[in-house]
Design an enzyme around this catalytic site. Structure first.
Site, PDB file in Angstrom:
ATOM      1  N   TYR A   7       0.704  -1.235  -0.003  1.00  7.47           N
ATOM      2  CA  TYR A   7      -0.143  -0.034   0.027  1.00  7.47           C
ATOM      3  C   TYR A   7       0.733   1.499   0.053  1.00  7.47           C
ATOM      4  O   TYR A   7       2.022   1.488   0.559  1.00  7.47           O
ATOM      5  CB  TYR A   7      -0.865  -0.135   1.398  1.00  7.47           C
ATOM      6  CG  TYR A   7      -2.081   1.035   1.255  1.00  7.47           C
ATOM      7  CD1 TYR A   7      -2.912   1.008   0.120  1.00  7.47           C
ATOM      8  CD2 TYR A   7      -2.253   1.974   2.059  1.00  7.47           C
ATOM      9  CE1 TYR A   7      -3.771   1.766   0.049  1.00  7.47           C
ATOM     10  CE2 TYR A   7      -3.341   2.982   2.131  1.00  7.47           C
ATOM     11  CZ  TYR A   7      -4.287   2.826   0.774  1.00  7.47           C
ATOM     12  OH  TYR A   7      -5.142   3.796   0.814  1.00  7.47           O
TER      13      TYR A   7
ATOM     14  N   ARG B 194      -0.243   4.283   0.726  1.00 11.51           N
ATOM     15  CA  ARG B 194      -0.169   5.598   1.601  1.00 11.51           C
ATOM     16  C   ARG B 194      -0.050   5.004   2.903  1.00 11.51           C
ATOM     17  O   ARG B 194      -0.794   4.653   3.720  1.00 11.51           O
ATOM     18  CB  ARG B 194      -1.812   6.070   1.357  1.00 11.51           C
ATOM     19  CG  ARG B 194      -2.032   6.780   0.133  1.00 11.51           C
ATOM     20  CD  ARG B 194      -3.377   7.490   0.168  1.00 11.51           C
ATOM     21  NE  ARG B 194      -4.335   6.504  -0.155  1.00 11.51           N
ATOM     22  CZ  ARG B 194      -5.101   6.514  -1.610  1.00 11.51           C
ATOM     23  NH1 ARG B 194      -4.627   7.191  -2.503  1.00 11.51           N
ATOM     24  NH2 ARG B 194      -5.862   5.525  -1.819  1.00 11.51           N
TER      25      ARG B 194
ATOM     26  N   HIS C 165       0.002   0.681   8.002  1.00 11.05           N
ATOM     27  CA  HIS C 165       0.521  -0.120   6.996  1.00 11.05           C
ATOM     28  C   HIS C 165       1.868  -0.452   7.157  1.00 11.05           C
ATOM     29  O   HIS C 165       2.582   0.264   8.051  1.00 11.05           O
ATOM     30  CB  HIS C 165       0.040   0.630   5.746  1.00 11.05           C
ATOM     31  CG  HIS C 165      -1.074   0.945   5.619  1.00 11.05           C
ATOM     32  ND1 HIS C 165      -2.363   0.214   5.233  1.00 11.05           N
ATOM     33  CD2 HIS C 165      -2.011   2.322   5.743  1.00 11.05           C
ATOM     34  CE1 HIS C 165      -3.397   0.754   5.206  1.00 11.05           C
ATOM     35  NE2 HIS C 165      -3.406   2.059   5.531  1.00 11.05           N
TER      36      HIS C 165
END
Length: 710
Positions: A327, A329, A374
């Site tokens: 991911y 972001r 994340h």
DNA sequence: CAGTGAGCGAGCTTCCGCTTGACTT
């Protein structure tokens, strides 16, 4: 039996769906489903700041899908991101489905093991974290929707202010003021070329030394001390982080420089006084930088590929959706252990044990308010090369992937080792100290795949106490440089360091202040416009407690306190709003702000009474009569190039034959409606020549006219 | 691939942060 798992991103839903199998249905919420209304304040400031949340318009379909799946599900599991925004999304979904006690799970990495473990011990929604998000949302709404209308009244309609964008603008305006204030300083440095007198040794070692400079011009040494006093040459200019410092040096006139130059030359001739006083050797190790976060990826993509934050995110989004990277972001630098191991194995297999880091490398967040929902941005498979990505998606995708791949793989590689050498020379028995630095790469380590501009500078083998031959002493004039303007990379870096904005917003912050006409890009660097100056100065003068970096830092601390349960959200908002409201109420008596205009020498062709001035409007700078509103004359401000139009400016047909065309067309710089730069003809609309690239026009330039008798 | 824009004043503008897709280059 069917279980419903809800996440935020559809790609994540697909991945998790694969891990969980047929008993589970995984659906994505696509971000927030509830938000404050767009056209009203939506916060009841009289009654505990009660937020009037409503369903987000284009989420109707998503919500219907969720509802339908929830009806038949035995278990509803909320698996949104583990930060405060994710918690709020989970809470809103639970509310919407009427399942307030739905199970909540969080995991740090998307692996089967991590998800199984989370599923085995579900939790309840953390109300404190949800409240922290509510406070954040309400504060941002109050600041934005109360402050912007003040600007419509006092400056110009359609403008905006906000906790984040106004600070970004302020940084850029303040930097511009520093540049305006800057006065350059002159200073001189002195370089002395010396060569070793031991010719025999030189010949013997020549092949090893292999330095041309050595034979021709000797080795250049910098003058660093005069009579034991250091010459401070402290000019640090880092275009990427905007750090800048200049300290005046002791050699600040040309006369002084020439005197020293002459003195050094005489030391050489008369006293033969150049003696090596010390040779220092040091081994230095460089460790690889951590894997990318959104911020560092955007910075590097801007520096190395010239991409805007927006474009980088578009490319990364696709790489993420196609399964090439994790991911995009994120503010985390940590990596899943399995992925780390895979990369280490790749290094061992491809480059050998020697290139593998002796210990596994783990990275920790350095940003204070990192939320780490994340992983770092890394390739999903170490073995996938950028060529494959280029072939599949295109060269730009391939190049961005290559940056990500190199940076990530390098984290598991060995340190680079360099041997640096400093040679100190004493001239005139303590009168002067000279220094030469060299550095040689001993082992490349991670630089093998993540190369920096690392240049070997090999010095000849000097020996302590040996005398050197004087070749020359040369002074060099320098000017100190003004602090640099911000660019995409440096503003993002600064914003992140100051805790302004989040990974999902860095790119849009810049787009916002640009589309409001607060800043303009000039060769990739940001310059405030007259509107930008006016808005910033107004906010700083009247709302400095909101429009600064300490406010955001304080807000983050308060939100943490809410998330920890040590404070309630309503008093936190109230504590801010009460003084803010007072400032708002005091605005009635404040005068309208005048936006500065730039005077020109050109007369107004319409009223012939006034001069034209440059104003900043919705679409950038334009010329208008200084007597506005008495005279309404306007014309576009065009930036000319020195190129002539290949269509109407080549002299092939005489100007008289072309109706509406006054002489040869010049190429001028224009912008499309969407803001993209292009090159057109000054005779538009009579001549409709246009091109995207300057190079295309240059090829078609006529030969320069020969001036008679010149 | 393009000629507007400021101000007047109907009704409107505006925030930050989470996500993609529908648009275009």
């Amino acid at each position: 039996m069917k279980n419903l798992v809800i996440v935020e991103s559809p790609t994540k839903a697909r991945t998790i769906g694969r891990f969980l199998g047929a008993d589970f249905e995984v659906i994505a919420s696509m971000g927030h489903i509830y938000d404050l209304p767009k056209s009203t304040l939506g916060v009841d400031t009289q009654h505990n700041f009660d937020p009037q949340y409503e369903l987000v318009k284009d989420k109707k379909k998503t919500i219907d899908t969720l509802k339908k799946a929830a009806k038949t599900a035995d278990r509803i599991i909320l698996a949104t991101d583990l930060d405060r925004e994710g918690e709020a999304i989970a809470y809103h979904i639970a509310q919407n489905l009427g399942k307030k006690d739905a199970e909540r799970i969080v995991f740090h990495e998307i692996t089967k093991e991590a998800i199984d473990e989370a599923l085995a011990s579900p939790k309840k929604i953390n109300q404190d974290l949800v409240d922290a998000q509510t406070a954040r949302r309400v504060l941002d709404r109050l600041v934005g929707y109360k402050l912007s209308p003040i600007l419509w009244q006092k400056v110009r309609r359609g403008l905006s202010a906000g906790r984040v964008q106004s600070v970004a603008l302020r940084l850029i305006v303040e930097r511009e003021r520093e540049i305006e204030k800057f006065r350059k300083e002159n200073y001189w440095t002195i370089i002395v070329s010396l060569s070793t007198t031991n010719k025999q040794r030189l010949t013997a070692k020549k092949s090893e030394i292999s330095s041309e400079r050595l034979e021709v011009g000797g080795t250049p040494f910098d003058l660093t001390e005069i009579k034991g006093e250091k010459i401070e040459i402290n000019e640090k200019l880092d275009l990427y982080d905007g750090q800048y410092k200049f300290t005046k040096t002791t050699i600040d006139t040309e006369k002084r420089a020439k005197e020293i130059e002459a003195d050094l030359a005489s030391q050489g001739d008369a006293l033969r006084g150049y003696v090596v006083s010390d040779v220092l050797k040091k081994e230095t190790r460089r460790t690889p930088p951590p894997p990318y976060t959104t911020s560092t990826l955007q910075q590097d993509a801007a520096r190395r590929m010239g991409l805007s934050g927006k474009r980088t995110m578009q490319l990364a989004q696709k790489l993420y959706e196609e399964g090439y990277i994790t991911y995009h972001r994120t503010d985390s630098v940590s990596m899943a252990e399995a992925a780390r191991k895979q990369m280490a194995d790749y290094v061992k297999k491809e480059f050998g044990e020697k290139y593998l880091s002796t210990k596994p490398r783990y990275y920790k967040a350095t940003q204070k308010n990192a939320q780490e929902a994340h992983e770092a941005i890394r390739p999903t498979k170490a073995s996938i090369q950028h060529e494959a990505v280029s072939a599949e998606l295109g060269p730009q995708f391939g190049r961005l992937y290559e940056l990500i791949w190199r940076r990530a793989i390098a984290t598991q590689m060995a340190d680079a080792i360099t041997e640096s050498t400093s040679v100190l020379v004493d001239a005139g028995k303590g009168a002067y100290t000279l220094k030469a630095n060299g550095s040689v790469l001993v082992f490349e380590g991670f630089l093998k795949i993540n190369p920096y501009a690392l240049e070997d500078k090999r010095l000849p083998d000097f020996i302590a106490k040996e005398s050197l031959d004087f070749i020359s002493a040369l002074s060099e004039a320098h000017e100190s440089l003004p602090p640099p303007r911000y660019n995409d990379a440096s503003i993002i870096k600064t914003l992140e360091e100051k805790g302004i904005g989040r990974p999902s917003t860095y790119a849009t912050i810049i787009s916002t202040i640009e589309s409001r006409g607060y800043i303009e890009r000039e060769e990739g660097k940001f310059k405030p416009t007259s509107v930008g100056f006016a808005v910033n100065d107004f906010l700083v003068a009247n709302f400095s407690s909101v429009d600064d970096i300490p406010f955001t830092a304080l807000m983050e601390d308060e939100l943490d306190a809410v998330a920890n349960g040590t404070k309630k959200w309503v008093p936190v908002v109230e504590e801010f709003y009460t003084p803010f409201e007072k400032l708002l109420n005091g605005m009635k008596d404040v005068a309208r702000v005048k936006i500065a205009v730039e005077e020109t020498d050109e007369d107004c062709p319409e009223c012939k009474k006034g001069n034209l001035v440059i104003r900043t409007g919705r679409f950038g700078r334009f010329l208008s009569c200084g007597r506005f509103p008495d005279c309404k004359f306007t014309k576009p401000l065009v930036q000319e190039t020195n190129l002539t139009c290949p269509k109407c400016g080549d002299g092939a047909s005489p100007p008289s034959l072309r109706s509406g065309v006054s002489g040869r067309g010049k190429i001028v710089i224009k912008k499309t409606r969407r803001g993209r730069k292009f090159y057109g003809c000054s005779n538009y609309p009579a001549c409709t020549f246009a091109a995207w690239k300057l190079e295309d026009i240059k090829k078609e330039q006529p030969a320069p006219e020969v001036q008679p008798n010149a």
